[in-house]
Design a protein around this motif. Structure first.
Motif, PDB file in Angstrom:
ATOM      1  N   ALA A  66      32.668 -39.590  20.701  1.00  0.00           N
ATOM      2  CA  ALA A  66      32.478 -38.297  20.025  1.00  0.00           C
ATOM      3  C   ALA A  66      31.281 -38.399  19.100  1.00  0.00           C
ATOM      4  O   ALA A  66      30.953 -39.481  18.606  1.00  0.00           O
ATOM      5  N   GLN A  67      30.632 -37.266  18.889  1.00  0.00           N
ATOM      6  CA  GLN A  67      29.505 -37.236  17.958  1.00  0.00           C
ATOM      7  C   GLN A  67      29.489 -35.886  17.253  1.00  0.00           C
ATOM      8  O   GLN A  67      29.726 -34.849  17.874  1.00  0.00           O
ATOM      9  N   LYS A  68      29.286 -35.922  15.941  1.00  0.00           N
ATOM     10  CA  LYS A  68      29.187 -34.670  15.186  1.00  0.00           C
ATOM     11  C   LYS A  68      28.034 -34.761  14.208  1.00  0.00           C
ATOM     12  O   LYS A  68      27.715 -35.847  13.713  1.00  0.00           O
ATOM     13  N   GLU A  92      39.161 -41.239  28.008  1.00  0.00           N
ATOM     14  CA  GLU A  92      39.585 -40.149  27.131  1.00  0.00           C
ATOM     15  C   GLU A  92      40.862 -39.504  27.662  1.00  0.00           C
ATOM     16  O   GLU A  92      41.017 -39.298  28.864  1.00  0.00           O
ATOM     17  N   THR A 119      38.688 -39.045  15.490  1.00  0.00           N
ATOM     18  CA  THR A 119      37.676 -38.552  14.562  1.00  0.00           C
ATOM     19  C   THR A 119      38.276 -38.034  13.249  1.00  0.00           C
ATOM     20  O   THR A 119      37.539 -37.704  12.328  1.00  0.00           O
ATOM     21  N   VAL A 126      40.329 -37.639  21.151  1.00  0.00           N
ATOM     22  CA  VAL A 126      39.160 -37.451  20.281  1.00  0.00           C
ATOM     23  C   VAL A 126      39.555 -36.940  18.886  1.00  0.00           C
ATOM     24  O   VAL A 126      39.016 -37.398  17.866  1.00  0.00           O
ATOM     25  N   ASP A 127      40.524 -36.037  18.812  1.00  0.00           N
ATOM     26  CA  ASP A 127      40.924 -35.509  17.497  1.00  0.00           C
ATOM     27  C   ASP A 127      41.526 -36.602  16.612  1.00  0.00           C
ATOM     28  O   ASP A 127      41.267 -36.654  15.418  1.00  0.00           O
TER      29      ASP A 127
END
Ligand code: FES
Ligand SMILES: [Fe+2]
Length: 404
Positions: A183-185, A341, A351, A347-348
């Motif tokens: 993941a990336q934000k 995944e 992250t 992912v939630d």
């Protein structure tokens, strides 16, 4: 103060009290930001992600740092390279996408077209004798540290050699070359870049600003309590496949001409195996780790890039200057390359911690910036828990005075 009374930047640096926060002008004066661009921002490596993001020939991503835009692409020869995203015709940005796969980049303005090595391969209606080979996209310095991609906006960047050598052992524990980005934000922060990094450097604020983080991380404890949990982790470490390694070549401790770097591991509170909401695993163990030692490793790579390696995932933070009053924090969450995944990680869940923590950091950074812009602001003294921040500032002031 009248304009003619404004001290020069050199006088301002000389007047800066050691152990105190920076003068207002370091955050507000565009001339200081210009100097930082020359002496700090363009001279140091910044993390551009992990090689697994560009697995196939033609895979590319575009990274924006300060006022630069850089295409990072896996070329036909299989090697990754970085190219200035500036057309050699009249200077338009060439690639307007953020990422993708392409064997060529056509400038949207007049169609000059470049290959993945940056060579100009097509330009319409140019006079006879026009030499395409003289108009390649300019190369940007690119380097790798065990699977991590870095770029530097100058042609003679600091050497990565010692970082590659000394970080090999700790990075091998987590099998960095074979991680993948799960993941990336990107978090836009309307404040000078130094506020963001100074905030990351100290955990004096953790107990007050980060209830989630403070539940599991022990950095804000006093030394005696910290030692107790730390010793517990150290006793477990070897059985879990980890090692005690401490490296401090950070900032002022970097060798001349080299990128600064560091490594250390710190225990989490005993209920926590990793940095997750409930303390339980959020992904498969990294590398050859056999069990959770209940620690998190801090990595430093130069002045903008930091990483936290838990036993089952890695969180990388890149603080990018984008203007004199704006910056961004890019976070990459990485897991082992073969993790799937939805099966091995969610992912939630993965992250959660650093998303809530970064959102609250953004708020305190912006509040900090607002107060510093006040006519009533006066730099105050650092606490004993802000040593890293203090030495970071010392390093910046030293770099700003570089003669070259
Ligand atoms: S500016 Fe790129 S083709 Fe003209
Ligand atoms: Fe924070």
């Amino acid at each position: 103060m009248h304009e003619h009374d404004t001290p020069s930047i050199a006088a301002l640096i000389a007047a800066q009290k050691p152990g105190y926060a920076l003068d207002q002008r370091f955050y507000t004066d565009p001339a200081i930001y210009e100097l930082e661009l020359e002496k700090v921002i363009a001279r140091n490596w910044i993390l551009a992600g992990h090689v697994s993001e560009l697995a196939e020939v033609g895979d590319f991503k575009v990274l924006k740092v300060a006022r630069e835009s850089v295409i990072i692409v896996r070329g036909g020869d299989g090697a990754i390279k970085a190219l200035a995203n500036v057309c050699r015709h009249r200077g338009s940005l060439v690639c307007l996408e953020r990422r993708g796969n392409s064997r060529k980049f056509a400038c949207p303005y007049h169609g000059w077209t470049y290959d993945t090595d940056g060579r100009l391969i097509a330009a319409r209606s140019m006079p006879d004798g026009f030499d395409k080979s003289a108009y390649s996209l300019k190369p940007v310095s690119y380097g790798e540290i065990h699977g991590l991609m870095f770029i530097c906006l100058c042609d003679e960047p600091p050497s990565l050699e010692s970082a590659i050598r000394d970080l090999e052992e700790p990075m091998a524990l987590f099998d960095f070359p074979n991680l993948k980005v799960a993941a990336q934000k990107t978090y836009d922060i309307p404040a000078n870049w130094k506020f963001s990094i100074e905030n990351y450097q100290e955990c004096y604020h953790c107990a007050t600003a980060h209830p989630e983080y403070a539940r599991m991380h022990t950095l804000m404890l006093d030394d005696e309590k910290k030692d107790r949990v730390q010793n517990h982790m150290l006793e477990n470490m070897e059985a879990c496949g980890l090692k005690k390694i401490d490296i401090d070549r950070i900032d002022t401790a970097a060798r001349p001409g080299e990128m600064g770097y560091g490594y250390s591991r710190t225990a989490l509170f005993s209920k926590y195996k990793t940095g997750s909401k409930h303390g339980g695993p959020v992904a498969p163990l990294l590398g050859n780790l056999k069990d959770y030692d209940g620690g998190g490793s801090d990595f430093n790579f130069g002045p903008f890039s930091f990483m936290l390696a838990y036993s089952d995932h890695v969180v990388a933070y890149v603080f990018t200057p984008t203007g004199h009053k704006s910056s961004k924090c890019e976070i990459y969450w990485m897991v082992r390359g073969d993790a799937k995944e939805g099966v091995d990680y969610d992912v939630d869940e993965l992250t959660w911690l650093w998303d809530v923590t970064t959102i609250s950091d953004k708020e305190i950074i912006v509040n900090n910036s607002k107060g510093v812009h006040s006519r009533y602001y006066e730099p105050g003294p650092f606490s004993g828990m802000e040593k890293e921040e203090s030495s970071y500032i010392e390093w910046i002031l030293r770099e700003l005075q570089r003669p070259d």
